[in-house]
Design a protein around this motif. Structure first.
Motif, PDB file in Angstrom:
ATOM      1  N   ALA A 144      -1.856   9.760   7.201  1.00 58.93           N
ATOM      2  CA  ALA A 144      -1.952   9.169   6.065  1.00 58.93           C
ATOM      3  C   ALA A 144      -1.307   7.796   6.061  1.00 58.93           C
ATOM      4  O   ALA A 144      -1.703   6.643   5.660  1.00 58.93           O
ATOM      5  CB  ALA A 144      -1.021   9.867   5.062  1.00 58.93           C
ATOM      6  N   LEU A 145      -0.312   7.716   7.095  1.00 58.86           N
ATOM      7  CA  LEU A 145       0.549   6.381   7.412  1.00 58.86           C
ATOM      8  C   LEU A 145      -0.452   5.663   8.210  1.00 58.86           C
ATOM      9  O   LEU A 145      -0.450   4.319   7.951  1.00 58.86           O
ATOM     10  CB  LEU A 145       1.679   6.652   8.039  1.00 58.86           C
ATOM     11  N   ALA A 146      -1.108   6.023   9.193  1.00 58.16           N
ATOM     12  CA  ALA A 146      -1.937   5.435   9.774  1.00 58.16           C
ATOM     13  C   ALA A 146      -3.363   4.715   9.001  1.00 58.16           C
ATOM     14  O   ALA A 146      -3.398   3.507   9.064  1.00 58.16           O
ATOM     15  CB  ALA A 146      -2.841   6.153  11.036  1.00 58.16           C
ATOM     16  N   ASP A 147      -3.760   5.439   7.948  1.00 55.27           N
ATOM     17  CA  ASP A 147      -4.906   5.036   7.241  1.00 55.27           C
ATOM     18  C   ASP A 147      -4.094   3.917   6.188  1.00 55.27           C
ATOM     19  O   ASP A 147      -4.767   3.075   5.957  1.00 55.27           O
ATOM     20  CB  ASP A 147      -5.319   6.219   6.328  1.00 55.27           C
ATOM     21  N   ALA A 148      -3.019   4.156   5.730  1.00 55.40           N
ATOM     22  CA  ALA A 148      -2.212   3.231   4.896  1.00 55.40           C
ATOM     23  C   ALA A 148      -2.337   2.020   5.571  1.00 55.40           C
ATOM     24  O   ALA A 148      -2.316   0.833   5.012  1.00 55.40           O
ATOM     25  CB  ALA A 148      -0.815   3.754   4.230  1.00 55.40           C
ATOM     26  N   LYS A 149      -1.659   1.898   6.913  1.00 59.18           N
ATOM     27  CA  LYS A 149      -1.658   0.750   7.741  1.00 59.18           C
ATOM     28  C   LYS A 149      -2.942  -0.149   7.887  1.00 59.18           C
ATOM     29  O   LYS A 149      -2.812  -1.272   7.568  1.00 59.18           O
ATOM     30  CB  LYS A 149      -0.955   1.066   9.126  1.00 59.18           C
ATOM     31  N   MET A 150      -4.001   0.530   8.053  1.00 56.80           N
ATOM     32  CA  MET A 150      -5.272  -0.089   7.963  1.00 56.80           C
ATOM     33  C   MET A 150      -5.773  -0.754   6.777  1.00 56.80           C
ATOM     34  O   MET A 150      -6.343  -1.695   6.813  1.00 56.80           O
ATOM     35  CB  MET A 150      -6.460   1.107   8.523  1.00 56.80           C
TER      36      MET A 150
ATOM     37  N   THR B  39       0.844  -1.112  -0.154  1.00 62.27           N
ATOM     38  CA  THR B  39      -0.198   0.045  -0.122  1.00 62.27           C
ATOM     39  C   THR B  39       0.915   1.357   0.075  1.00 62.27           C
ATOM     40  O   THR B  39       1.697   1.436   0.736  1.00 62.27           O
ATOM     41  CB  THR B  39      -0.962   0.082   1.201  1.00 62.27           C
ATOM     42  N   ALA B  40       0.729   1.862  -1.135  1.00 63.12           N
ATOM     43  CA  ALA B  40       1.461   3.289  -1.158  1.00 63.12           C
ATOM     44  C   ALA B  40       0.948   4.338  -0.253  1.00 63.12           C
ATOM     45  O   ALA B  40      -0.367   4.408  -0.421  1.00 63.12           O
ATOM     46  CB  ALA B  40       1.906   3.601  -2.502  1.00 63.12           C
ATOM     47  N   TRP B  41       1.766   5.485   0.323  1.00 59.79           N
ATOM     48  CA  TRP B  41       0.909   6.422   0.887  1.00 59.79           C
ATOM     49  C   TRP B  41       2.006   7.577   0.864  1.00 59.79           C
ATOM     50  O   TRP B  41       3.321   7.465   0.480  1.00 59.79           O
ATOM     51  CB  TRP B  41       1.020   5.970   2.553  1.00 59.79           C
ATOM     52  N   GLU B  42       1.488   8.680   0.851  1.00 61.19           N
ATOM     53  CA  GLU B  42       2.249  10.066   0.992  1.00 61.19           C
ATOM     54  C   GLU B  42       1.805  10.873   2.018  1.00 61.19           C
ATOM     55  O   GLU B  42       0.736  11.048   2.356  1.00 61.19           O
ATOM     56  CB  GLU B  42       1.498  10.919  -0.389  1.00 61.19           C
ATOM     57  N   PRO B  43       3.047  11.296   2.821  1.00 63.84           N
ATOM     58  CA  PRO B  43       2.888  12.074   4.053  1.00 63.84           C
ATOM     59  C   PRO B  43       1.879  13.360   3.751  1.00 63.84           C
ATOM     60  O   PRO B  43       1.769  13.912   2.886  1.00 63.84           O
ATOM     61  CB  PRO B  43       4.250  12.572   4.492  1.00 63.84           C
TER      62      PRO B  43
END
Length: 159
Positions: free
Chosen positions: A72-78, A39-43
């Motif tokens: 955004a990282l917390a969302d990406a982890k979920m 899962t890619a994420w952007e700060p």
């Protein structure tokens, strides 16, 4: 794909219905010893800077709270945990990775595929056509063009 000790499938997962469909197809058609759900994420600070730059309006500087995890990282982890669960239910021995995008999502996917030396990349696509496809290039299309590995692109369901 032949099953072997070093077979690795990379599954790009963003939580969309098309990504869920791609995981189901990977589990049904591919056999591998390992699947990595990415899962890619952007700060948020970079998102805010990019958006304010596009608006052409000078925005006041925003300094994120470095003591707290980036939302955004917390969302990406979920989202990634959901993808891992779906991959395991599809019969794949899976693990997860959240990767920070520095430039584009497709470049982050290509970079992690090279780092992990995967055998195949699996991704869903929106299936956009016409003007919409010209204005918004598909992550799947860019991965296919820039990654020198097999890519399985699963189109959206034809309802």
């Amino acid at each position: 794909m032949t099953s072997g000790a070093s077979d690795v499938v990379l599954i790009a997962y963003d939580g969309s219905e098309n990504a869920k469909r791609a995981i189901r197809h990977a589990g049904h058609f591919l056999s591998a010893s390992r699947a990595v759900v990415v899962t890619a994420w952007e700060p948020l600070a970079r998102q805010a800077a990019r958006i304010s730059g596009l608006s052409g309006v000078m925005q006041p500087g925003w300094v994120p709270d470095v003591s707290a995890e980036d939302a955004a990282l917390a969302d990406a982890k979920m989202i990634n945990e959901e993808g891992i669960d779906l991959a395991q239910k599809a019969g794949l021995q899976s693990e997860g990775r959240c990767i920070e995008t520095i430039t584009t999502v497709w470049a982050a996917i290509v970079d992690i595929a090279n780092e992990l030396d995967v055998n195949i990349i699996v991704t869903g696509t929106r299936g956009a056509t016409g003007l919409r496809a010209l204005l918004h290039s598909s992550v799947a299309d860019q991965v296919l063009k820039h990654c020198h590995r097999p890519v399985l692109i699963v189109p959206p369901c034809d309802d």
